[in-house]
Design an enzyme around this catalytic site. Structure first.
Site, short mmCIF file in Angstrom:
data_model
loop_
_atom_site.label_atom_id
_atom_site.label_comp_id
_atom_site.label_asym_id
_atom_site.label_seq_id
_atom_site.Cartn_x
_atom_site.Cartn_y
_atom_site.Cartn_z
N ALA A 144 40.97 48.40 37.29
CA ALA A 144 41.65 49.35 38.16
C ALA A 144 40.79 50.59 38.42
O ALA A 144 41.24 51.73 38.26
CB ALA A 144 43.00 49.74 37.57
N ASP A 278 46.62 53.04 26.82
CA ASP A 278 46.00 52.92 28.14
C ASP A 278 47.05 53.12 29.23
O ASP A 278 47.02 52.50 30.29
CB ASP A 278 45.31 51.55 28.31
CG ASP A 278 44.38 51.48 29.52
OD1 ASP A 278 43.98 52.55 30.01
OD2 ASP A 278 44.09 50.37 29.99
#
Length: 398
Positions: A144, A278
């Site tokens: 990402a 995360d």
């Protein structure tokens, strides 16, 4: 830093009694923990009148998150101090009493601006440091991160980001196989900044070179790196087998199959595992659209994926959920879970003298859990109840 309205300073001389205490030497039943001001004043002894009765509860040290991008609908990558405070407060309410702010790939000047804003919150004691994840990562394993913004880890650029953090840089994730990778690892090690191997297409040999050069952390092991092949073990085996490396793992049931997490624990042991979130902006929130740096993320059923391409884009995890999963799904002992959620990351950050375990003289950073369900009940940071004080008061009165 408080999490929400209703936070309450614990009365001076507060003591918690009757709880299961997860201490470095083992689990103590019907224990007593005294708090004076912001620190743990003592452990053990008989319960006394006026103590808060925590029978049926478990007390563990506050969680430490090395790798988190957002939460509460906000992002550390926004470059806005109030958003960063929202992220920290959101995770604090879920037991993360010490947190590092992770950025995401962007233009170098924008990352420098983010670092400047975040460094002020480090100076204020809200954050424990800054983690730069990107732009020095592999196009082949970018996940990402916007591919057009990725850069080779030129030591001069890496140093520019570290300098922009004004002493607050704690970790930089990079792909060591890229031009300048090993040189940057050596530089970071010399500067006292953690060099982490991640978002990499590195092979086994190059990964070992990175460790020899000073890399000490594997960024979310297994994710965004080549898998294990029988004739090409890749970075995973190299990072798992080297005792100098601490491996990050995301225990949300999405990033890793439980058996893979079990394998990592059997190979590395709890003393070399740091459980992280995360997390991105949707942590503590619901499904919907959220920004992740310059990218858009859609969250459905708690799973975050890029709108374009569909790659997993961080998590919606909080560390109280990671703790519960580790004990109930993976069968870790309470001590193993505490080691990976508190002790190991505290040691990596150089803060083990003040956080990471329940010991006299350390910060009164505590998480109170239901002993049966392992659900979060209350959080104390530096002697101040952040959430759950009312519930504990009711339990005490009963």
């Amino acid at each position: 830093m408080t999490a929400r309205e209703g936070s309450a300073a614990a009365p001076r001389g507060t003591a918690l009694a009757g709880a299961r205490l997860v201490l470095p030497g083992g689990v103590v039943e019907n224990g007593r923990l005294a708090v004076e001001g912001s620190r743990i004043a003592g452990l053990g002894g008989e319960a006394r009148p006026g103590d808060v009765d925590l029978t049926g509860y478990t007390v563990v040290p506050g969680f430490v998150d090395l790798h988190v991008h957002g939460g509460g609908g906000a992002s550390y990558a926004s470059g806005i101090a109030e958003e960063a405070l929202t992220v920290a407060r959101t995770h604090l309410a879920h037991g993360t009493t010490t947190t590092v702010a992770s950025t995401v790939t962007g233009e170098i000047d924008e990352l420098c601006h983010q670092a400047s804003v975040l460094s002020e919150l480090v100076e204020d004691g809200v954050l424990a440091g800054i983690h730069f994840e990107g732009p020095f990562i592999s196009h082949h394993r970018c996940g990402a991160h916007r591919p057009d913004l990725l850069r080779d880890p030129d030591p001069a650029l890496v140093r520019k980001l570290v300098d922009a953090a004004r002493g607050a840089a704690r970790m930089v994730t990079l792909a060591p196989e890229l031009t300048g990778g090993l040189e940057s690892v050596r530089m970071l090690a010399d500067l006292g900044v953690i060099a982490a191997v991640g978002h990499t297409d590195s092979d086994y040999a190059k990964t070992l070179e990175a460790v020899e050069a000073g890399a000490t952390v594997a960024t979310h092991l297994f994710n965004a790196m080549p898998g294990i092949q029988h004739r090409a073990p890749g970075p995973i085996v190299a990072l798992l087998e080297d005792e100098r490396v601490t491996v990050e793992l995301i225990n949300d049931g999405v990033h890793l199959h439980p058996s893979v997490l079990d394998l990592a624990y059997r190979t590395a042991g709890a003393e070399r595992v740091a459980l992280i979130t995360d997390a991105m902006g949707a942590a503590g929130m619901g499904d919907g659209l959220y920004p992740l740096g310059p990218l858009q993320v859609r969250v459905d059923d708690g799973v975050a994926r890029l709108v374009e391409g569909g790659s997993i884009a961080g998590s919606t995890l909080t560390l109280d959920v990671a703790f519960k999963r580790s004990v109930t799904v993976n069968g870790l002992s309470l001590n193993q879970a505490v080691t990976s959620l508190s002790t190991v990351p505290a040691r990596l950050l150089g803060l083990a003298d003040s956080i990471g375990s329940l010991e006299t003289g350390k910060n009164a950073d505590l998480v109170v859990l239901d002993s049966e369900t392992h659900d979060l009940v209350a959080v104390m940071r530096r002697g101040e109840w952040i959430v759950g004080a009312d519930r504990l008061a009711k339990a005490h009165a009963a």
